[in-house]
Design a protein around this motif. Sequence first.
Motif, PDB file in Angstrom:
ATOM      1  N   PRO A  98      -6.936  16.272   1.364  1.00 26.81           N
ATOM      2  CA  PRO A  98      -6.321  16.174   2.387  1.00 26.81           C
ATOM      3  C   PRO A  98      -5.576  14.978   2.494  1.00 26.81           C
ATOM      4  N   LEU A  99      -4.456  14.906   3.701  1.00 25.19           N
ATOM      5  CA  LEU A  99      -3.317  13.677   3.985  1.00 25.19           C
ATOM      6  C   LEU A  99      -4.185  12.900   4.705  1.00 25.19           C
ATOM      7  N   MET A 100      -4.440  11.776   3.667  1.00 25.34           N
ATOM      8  CA  MET A 100      -5.040  10.511   3.983  1.00 25.34           C
ATOM      9  C   MET A 100      -4.304   9.360   4.253  1.00 25.34           C
ATOM     10  N   GLY A 101      -2.857   9.196   3.741  1.00 23.77           N
ATOM     11  CA  GLY A 101      -2.239   8.279   3.464  1.00 23.77           C
ATOM     12  C   GLY A 101      -1.673   7.230   4.616  1.00 23.77           C
ATOM     13  N   ALA A 102      -1.670   8.233   6.025  1.00 29.75           N
ATOM     14  CA  ALA A 102      -1.831   7.225   7.252  1.00 29.75           C
ATOM     15  C   ALA A 102      -2.944   6.312   7.522  1.00 29.75           C
ATOM     16  N   ASP A 103      -3.705   6.045   7.587  1.00 34.36           N
ATOM     17  CA  ASP A 103      -4.629   5.906   8.002  1.00 34.36           C
ATOM     18  C   ASP A 103      -4.642   4.240   7.929  1.00 34.36           C
ATOM     19  N   ARG A 104      -4.356   3.886   6.750  1.00 34.07           N
ATOM     20  CA  ARG A 104      -3.715   2.033   6.417  1.00 34.07           C
ATOM     21  C   ARG A 104      -2.352   2.216   6.751  1.00 34.07           C
ATOM     22  N   ALA A 105      -1.431   3.059   6.198  1.00 35.37           N
ATOM     23  CA  ALA A 105      -0.372   2.366   6.205  1.00 35.37           C
ATOM     24  C   ALA A 105       0.761   3.341   7.047  1.00 35.37           C
ATOM     25  N   SER A 106       0.669   2.448   7.783  1.00 40.19           N
ATOM     26  CA  SER A 106       2.237   2.944   9.148  1.00 40.19           C
ATOM     27  C   SER A 106       3.279   3.602   8.920  1.00 40.19           C
ATOM     28  N   ASP A 107       3.620   3.209   7.701  1.00 40.26           N
ATOM     29  CA  ASP A 107       5.217   3.826   7.297  1.00 40.26           C
ATOM     30  C   ASP A 107       4.682   4.994   6.907  1.00 40.26           C
ATOM     31  N   VAL A 122      16.887   2.847  -7.727  1.00 41.76           N
ATOM     32  CA  VAL A 122      16.128   3.159  -6.348  1.00 41.76           C
ATOM     33  C   VAL A 122      15.750   1.728  -5.671  1.00 41.76           C
ATOM     34  N   ARG A 123      15.511   2.031  -4.687  1.00 42.43           N
ATOM     35  CA  ARG A 123      15.208   0.507  -3.471  1.00 42.43           C
ATOM     36  C   ARG A 123      14.235   1.113  -2.710  1.00 42.43           C
ATOM     37  N   ASN A 124      13.205   1.540  -3.083  1.00 45.59           N
ATOM     38  CA  ASN A 124      11.963   1.904  -2.424  1.00 45.59           C
ATOM     39  C   ASN A 124      10.869   0.656  -2.626  1.00 45.59           C
ATOM     40  N   ALA A 125       9.712   0.855  -1.840  1.00 44.03           N
ATOM     41  CA  ALA A 125       8.543  -0.057  -2.327  1.00 44.03           C
ATOM     42  C   ALA A 125       8.133  -0.647  -3.651  1.00 44.03           C
ATOM     43  N   PRO A 126       7.798   0.576  -4.891  1.00 40.77           N
ATOM     44  CA  PRO A 126       7.088   0.012  -5.582  1.00 40.77           C
ATOM     45  C   PRO A 126       8.281  -0.265  -6.832  1.00 40.77           C
ATOM     46  N   SER A 127       9.319   0.232  -7.006  1.00 36.55           N
ATOM     47  CA  SER A 127      10.670   0.058  -7.594  1.00 36.55           C
ATOM     48  C   SER A 127      10.800  -1.933  -6.809  1.00 36.55           C
ATOM     49  N   ASN A 128      11.217  -2.134  -5.853  1.00 36.18           N
ATOM     50  CA  ASN A 128      10.808  -4.137  -5.006  1.00 36.18           C
ATOM     51  C   ASN A 128       9.899  -3.768  -5.816  1.00 36.18           C
ATOM     52  N   TYR A 129       9.042  -3.942  -6.057  1.00 29.39           N
ATOM     53  CA  TYR A 129       7.856  -4.868  -6.102  1.00 29.39           C
ATOM     54  C   TYR A 129       7.911  -4.794  -7.602  1.00 29.39           C
ATOM     55  N   LEU A 130       8.158  -3.689  -9.044  1.00 31.39           N
ATOM     56  CA  LEU A 130       8.602  -4.169 -10.064  1.00 31.39           C
ATOM     57  C   LEU A 130       9.253  -4.967 -10.078  1.00 31.39           C
ATOM     58  N   ARG A 131      10.413  -5.342  -9.898  1.00 31.89           N
ATOM     59  CA  ARG A 131      11.142  -6.127 -10.194  1.00 31.89           C
ATOM     60  C   ARG A 131      11.000  -7.302  -9.507  1.00 31.89           C
ATOM     61  N   LEU A 132       9.915  -7.381  -9.333  1.00 37.29           N
ATOM     62  CA  LEU A 132       9.507  -8.902  -8.814  1.00 37.29           C
ATOM     63  C   LEU A 132       9.187  -9.959 -10.625  1.00 37.29           C
ATOM     64  N   THR A 176       9.781 -11.672   0.990  1.00 38.14           N
ATOM     65  CA  THR A 176       9.507 -10.276   0.154  1.00 38.14           C
ATOM     66  C   THR A 176       9.769  -8.936   0.114  1.00 38.14           C
ATOM     67  N   SER A 177      10.649  -8.231   0.182  1.00 45.23           N
ATOM     68  CA  SER A 177      11.210  -5.956   0.495  1.00 45.23           C
ATOM     69  C   SER A 177       9.455  -6.115   0.472  1.00 45.23           C
ATOM     70  N   PHE A 178       8.562  -6.417   0.530  1.00 42.54           N
ATOM     71  CA  PHE A 178       7.055  -5.616   0.121  1.00 42.54           C
ATOM     72  C   PHE A 178       6.397  -5.131   0.686  1.00 42.54           C
ATOM     73  N   PRO A 179       6.564  -4.354   1.329  1.00 39.56           N
ATOM     74  CA  PRO A 179       5.310  -4.215   2.574  1.00 39.56           C
ATOM     75  C   PRO A 179       3.710  -4.385   2.741  1.00 39.56           C
ATOM     76  N   PRO A 180       3.392  -4.953   3.527  1.00 44.65           N
ATOM     77  CA  PRO A 180       1.874  -4.986   3.060  1.00 44.65           C
ATOM     78  C   PRO A 180       1.117  -3.931   3.199  1.00 44.65           C
ATOM     79  N   ASP A 181       2.422  -3.349   3.936  1.00 45.97           N
ATOM     80  CA  ASP A 181       1.217  -1.567   3.599  1.00 45.97           C
ATOM     81  C   ASP A 181       0.808  -1.221   2.642  1.00 45.97           C
ATOM     82  N   GLU A 182       1.353  -1.258   2.128  1.00 49.19           N
ATOM     83  CA  GLU A 182       2.041  -1.285   0.980  1.00 49.19           C
ATOM     84  C   GLU A 182       0.571  -2.235  -0.244  1.00 49.19           C
ATOM     85  N   VAL A 183       0.013  -2.933  -0.162  1.00 53.71           N
ATOM     86  CA  VAL A 183      -0.812  -2.977  -0.967  1.00 53.71           C
ATOM     87  C   VAL A 183      -1.800  -2.364  -0.729  1.00 53.71           C
ATOM     88  N   ASP A 184      -2.593  -1.531  -0.318  1.00 50.61           N
ATOM     89  CA  ASP A 184      -3.161  -0.365  -0.870  1.00 50.61           C
ATOM     90  C   ASP A 184      -2.976   0.000  -2.487  1.00 50.61           C
TER      91      ASP A 184
END
Length: 315
Positions: free
Chosen positions: A140-149, A185-195, A274-282
């Motif tokens: 099941p696709l449950m990704g939207a439960d806690r991450a609005s983006d 790539v300038r998405n959340a995972p790449s931005n996080y790993l560049r910190l 930071t460019s790492f959004p809070p919804d990505e913490v999970d």
Amino acid sequence: MPADPVTFPGMPRTVLVTGISGNLGRAVAKHLHTEAQVVGLDRRAFPGKPKDIEHHQADLRKARAEDAFRRRRVDAVIHMGIMHDPRMPFSEAHSFNVVGTQRLLELCVRHRVKKVVVLSSANVYGPRPQNSNFLPEETPLMGADRASDVRDLVEVDMYAQSFMWRHPELETVIVRPVNIVGPTVRNAPSNYLRLESPLTVMGFDPMLQLIHEEDVCRALVLALRPGLRGVFNVSGPGEVPLSAVLRELGRGPVPVPHPLIRPLVRRLFDARLTSFPPDEVDHIQYLCVVDGSRFAREAGWAPRFSMRETIRSVL
């Protein structure tokens, strides 16, 4: 490592690529244009466009977008025109992503396109504490439960699935790659790993799956193979703990207690520190590891980039 062009018997003669002006769209066009006639469709301009690529600057939601189908016979479509900007107003992003996808698929039916490849993401499953290892495509696709983006991505994916069943005459492939990283790539995972000093959740060290942007391009082109249809997870060179990824990159992680990390990331994000959004913490706390064996088996897929090359591609 420059990848050889992907080719196979029955390669479509003309492929329309939405979102072609983005970095990933340009890379897909580079893989395709020596093997097929490429038509681009993007509301953004395409500076530096190769001469053999035809580009239509139009919004998918507007009538003018149909010109890309009228000008020549389109055999296949790769749909990458999805907006991922956590700072974009929800209503605008939702309209662009969901309404734009619906409009595109209607045009594919109207103009008798034979093949549609829709770029989704393994993030539609969502990182969750109860996730098992190696989630199959039926999860099941449950990704939207806690991450609005992720909500738009889930809606686009589900709409594409319903479209696939309603129009069996059109080969539809939904591609769900794991976390895409790479030099452009300038998405959340790449931005996080560049910190230099990324925050981590104290007591948590989830397994991660990463895939190089060039490998994703190869997978999207491979999905055009005649006869291939359905939903496919696309995995990279394996799984590795978050701590090992940060160690490979020479990062100095800052562990934060679980109750404090989400509000802290929210403050940093709102202050544009930071460019790492809070919804990505999970994603740095819980597991979301998928089974990519179906695509490997049915499409002959294997990544070209090693885990070390994939991790270090963000540098």
